[in-house]
Design a protein around this motif. Sequence first.
Motif, mmCIF file in Angstrom:
data_model
loop_
_atom_site.group_PDB
_atom_site.id
_atom_site.type_symbol
_atom_site.label_atom_id
_atom_site.label_comp_id
_atom_site.label_asym_id
_atom_site.label_seq_id
_atom_site.Cartn_x
_atom_site.Cartn_y
_atom_site.Cartn_z
ATOM 1 N N ARG A 112 22.667 -24.961 -108.185
ATOM 2 C CA ARG A 112 23.787 -24.127 -107.750
ATOM 3 C C ARG A 112 25.108 -24.842 -107.981
ATOM 4 O O ARG A 112 26.106 -24.239 -108.430
ATOM 5 C CB ARG A 112 23.629 -23.775 -106.272
ATOM 6 N N ILE A 115 25.908 -24.698 -111.708
ATOM 7 C CA ILE A 115 26.450 -23.397 -112.120
ATOM 8 C C ILE A 115 27.927 -23.315 -111.770
ATOM 9 O O ILE A 115 28.752 -22.795 -112.559
ATOM 10 C CB ILE A 115 25.655 -22.265 -111.449
ATOM 11 N N GLU A 116 28.326 -23.825 -110.605
ATOM 12 C CA GLU A 116 29.737 -23.810 -110.228
ATOM 13 C C GLU A 116 30.556 -24.688 -111.164
ATOM 14 O O GLU A 116 31.677 -24.315 -111.563
ATOM 15 C CB GLU A 116 29.899 -24.276 -108.778
ATOM 16 N N ARG A 117 30.029 -25.867 -111.530
ATOM 17 C CA ARG A 117 30.761 -26.734 -112.451
ATOM 18 C C ARG A 117 30.857 -26.114 -113.838
ATOM 19 O O ARG A 117 31.877 -26.250 -114.535
ATOM 20 C CB ARG A 117 30.078 -28.101 -112.522
ATOM 21 N N ALA A 118 29.787 -25.419 -114.246
ATOM 22 C CA ALA A 118 29.820 -24.772 -115.565
ATOM 23 C C ALA A 118 30.847 -23.653 -115.595
ATOM 24 O O ALA A 118 31.509 -23.418 -116.620
ATOM 25 C CB ALA A 118 28.438 -24.238 -115.909
ATOM 26 N N SER A 119 31.008 -22.963 -114.467
ATOM 27 C CA SER A 119 32.019 -21.903 -114.414
ATOM 28 C C SER A 119 33.428 -22.457 -114.474
ATOM 29 O O SER A 119 34.378 -21.769 -114.860
ATOM 30 C CB SER A 119 31.842 -21.077 -113.138
ATOM 31 N N GLN A 120 33.578 -23.720 -114.114
ATOM 32 C CA GLN A 120 34.883 -24.378 -114.163
ATOM 33 C C GLN A 120 35.097 -25.112 -115.487
ATOM 34 O O GLN A 120 36.086 -25.828 -115.648
ATOM 35 C CB GLN A 120 35.030 -25.364 -112.992
ATOM 36 N N GLY A 121 34.138 -24.965 -116.409
ATOM 37 C CA GLY A 121 34.284 -25.611 -117.715
ATOM 38 C C GLY A 121 33.798 -27.032 -117.740
ATOM 39 O O GLY A 121 34.146 -27.800 -118.643
ATOM 40 N N PRO A 123 30.277 -28.395 -117.930
ATOM 41 C CA PRO A 123 28.823 -28.258 -118.006
ATOM 42 C C PRO A 123 28.133 -29.592 -117.728
ATOM 43 O O PRO A 123 28.694 -30.673 -117.953
ATOM 44 C CB PRO A 123 28.587 -27.780 -119.428
#
Length: 302
Positions: A112, A115-121, A123
């Motif tokens: 989880r 996923i939050e870090r990936a949404s912030q660019g 990965p």
Amino acid sequence: MPTRYKTVAGILLLGTGLACFATYMATLLTRANGREPIVADLFALNAAFWLGWAVLSLPIILLSEHVRVDRRARRGGRAWTRAVLIHLAAMMAFCAAHIALTTSARVMTARRAAIERASQGRPSSPIIWRTEYQRSFYQFLDWELLAYTAIAGLSHAAFLSRESHRREVRTAQLETHLAEAQLQSLQRQLQPHFLFNTLHAISALMHRDVESADRMLTRLSDLLRMTLDMIGRQQTSLKDEIDLCCSPSSKMPSSTASPSNPRAAMSRSGPGGRERCSGWKSKTTAAGRHRSDSNLCGKASA
């Protein structure tokens, strides 16, 4: 509520309380490190650890109740070896299950966060459950084994303490029953002798003083009635004894105190009671009557 249900509820409440306390401490630690804690993730991790052991402790306690590693099993030889092997296998199985539970909680929170870090660019590398499980197994296996040993050891101690208490209660009950049986046996031995001696004294007294013999029968009936009322009781109060001694049938008029009245002669107080009774006894001439009066004098002096 049965005791078993109370035990289950207590264990689950204890696990929940420990999980909440650990979550609170983790929150303080995260804030002390300058980061904002995610309380839900912290609670999921701590609940997986503490509540996981709370739930797994229930079958461990049940197993410890039926498979004992104690002296009784050691006497059997093979039974003791079998119990040890069963607990070793159960130890590895429960530790592996708990590590799998904590690993799942950790992987879930990590994914989880990824996923939050990936949404912030930002990965991150994917998290593989199997790899994480192997790492946790090698890292925390010793603590997991210690936890299982503590739960099984406390369960054995609780069951042994309960059995010891039951044996003490059973021993006390048997000792009480034995004392009651001995008391009843003694009463059965004493009561016939007392009754026979009293009836013999009344029979001898009947030939000389009918009123005293009748009074003696009345007192005997009162005593027997009191004895029947006290069946099953090991003690009697002083008031009951005084009431029996002070009953109207136990009082004798002083005017009957004459040599021709053996009951009055026996009721005289003082150290010379035996001599006066013996002196009156020597005046008798019939052999049979002499023996009867001798028995009565012996009872009075006693």
